[in-house]
Design an enzyme around this catalytic site. Structure first.
Site, mmCIF file in Angstrom:
data_model
loop_
_atom_site.group_PDB
_atom_site.id
_atom_site.type_symbol
_atom_site.label_atom_id
_atom_site.label_comp_id
_atom_site.label_asym_id
_atom_site.label_seq_id
_atom_site.Cartn_x
_atom_site.Cartn_y
_atom_site.Cartn_z
ATOM 1 N N ASN A 102 0.830 -1.187 0.000
ATOM 2 C CA ASN A 102 0.000 0.000 0.000
ATOM 3 C C ASN A 102 0.875 1.250 0.000
ATOM 4 O O ASN A 102 2.103 1.159 -0.021
ATOM 5 C CB ASN A 102 -0.957 -0.037 1.207
ATOM 6 C CG ASN A 102 -2.284 0.618 0.909
ATOM 7 O OD1 ASN A 102 -2.348 1.658 0.257
ATOM 8 N ND2 ASN A 102 -3.355 0.002 1.389
ATOM 9 N N HIS B 276 24.323 2.130 11.012
ATOM 10 C CA HIS B 276 25.535 2.928 11.226
ATOM 11 C C HIS B 276 26.294 2.406 12.435
ATOM 12 O O HIS B 276 25.695 1.856 13.351
ATOM 13 C CB HIS B 276 25.159 4.398 11.443
ATOM 14 C CG HIS B 276 24.399 4.980 10.292
ATOM 15 N ND1 HIS B 276 25.014 5.461 9.164
ATOM 16 C CD2 HIS B 276 23.069 5.134 10.085
ATOM 17 C CE1 HIS B 276 24.101 5.901 8.319
ATOM 18 N NE2 HIS B 276 22.914 5.705 8.851
ATOM 19 N N LYS C 246 14.353 -8.382 15.724
ATOM 20 C CA LYS C 246 14.857 -9.757 15.798
ATOM 21 C C LYS C 246 13.982 -10.622 14.906
ATOM 22 O O LYS C 246 12.858 -10.253 14.560
ATOM 23 C CB LYS C 246 14.894 -10.269 17.232
ATOM 24 C CG LYS C 246 13.572 -10.331 17.919
ATOM 25 C CD LYS C 246 13.715 -10.755 19.370
ATOM 26 C CE LYS C 246 12.359 -10.655 20.056
ATOM 27 N NZ LYS C 246 12.418 -10.723 21.468
ATOM 28 N N LYS D 140 1.131 -14.126 19.649
ATOM 29 C CA LYS D 140 0.194 -15.201 19.322
ATOM 30 C C LYS D 140 0.851 -16.158 18.350
ATOM 31 O O LYS D 140 1.605 -15.765 17.475
ATOM 32 C CB LYS D 140 -1.044 -14.597 18.674
ATOM 33 C CG LYS D 140 -2.160 -15.581 18.366
ATOM 34 C CD LYS D 140 -3.379 -14.852 17.838
ATOM 35 C CE LYS D 140 -4.523 -15.832 17.690
ATOM 36 N NZ LYS D 140 -5.763 -15.161 17.345
#
Length: 185
Positions: A85, A115, A166, A183
């Site tokens: 989108n 960086h 992560k 979940k």
């Protein structure tokens, strides 16, 4: 012994200077193509798709709503039936790979670039980049941010506003800052 170009260093995940002339030219090319894409008339979708396919590898049925921005384009690959989108930004100093049937909501930022923590290196313009991989059937919610070096497993859902720092396991929903599993699907 030949030394690596800054582009080779960037693609290999090594420290590189983003101010390098070739990299600057590559970014200018991508920005010109993004500008053309973003200015395309609604009734010219076929021409718009040609611009996207000039920027990066796009599978059948892939579509991005303008505006769209990227750094290089040549490090992006999207699978079949990919949909993004409005307002997608991909900072693709390293590979960004999307599987099939990926859906991206408005205002998502995906960045392979980072960086150094060392301010002396940072002030010299040194950067690194780490690939991002998004599996099949993934939904990335509005305003989410995907950071460098992340792998998102198949069928995962990234909640709106999540900051993904992560890896995301397959068949999970992640939310929050930083994102965590809320979940299992």
């Amino acid at each position: 012994m030949t030394s690596l170009s800054e582009k080779q260093k960037m693609v290999q995940g090594l420290e590189y200077f983003s101010s390098d002339k070739q990299l600057h030219q590559d970014r200018e090319r991508a920005k010109q193509l993004c500008q053309q894409f973003n200015a395309s008339a609604i009734d010219k979708r076929k021409a718009s798709r040609a611009i996207i396919k000039t920027l990066f590898e796009a599978g059948a049925g892939a579509w991005i709503e303008p505006p769209f921005f990227c750094d290089y384009g040549y490090n992006i690959s999207v699978g079949k039936q990919f949909y993004a989108n409005h307002g997608l930004v991909i900072l693709d100093a390293a590979k960004v790979t999307f599987g099939d049937n990926v859906m991206i909501a408005p205002g998502v930022l995906i960045s392979t670039a980072t960086h150094p923590l060392d301010h002396l290196k940072r002030n010299k313009g040194i950067e690194t980049a780490h690939p991002i991989s998004v599996g099949n059937n993934v939904w990335i919610g509005m305003g989410a941010k995907i950071l460098d070096g992340i792998t998102i497993g198949d069928n995962a859902v990234i909640a709106a506003g999540a900051v993904v720092n992560k890896d995301v396991p397959a068949n999970t929903v992640v939310a929050g800052v930083p994102a965590g599993v809320i979940k299992h699907l």
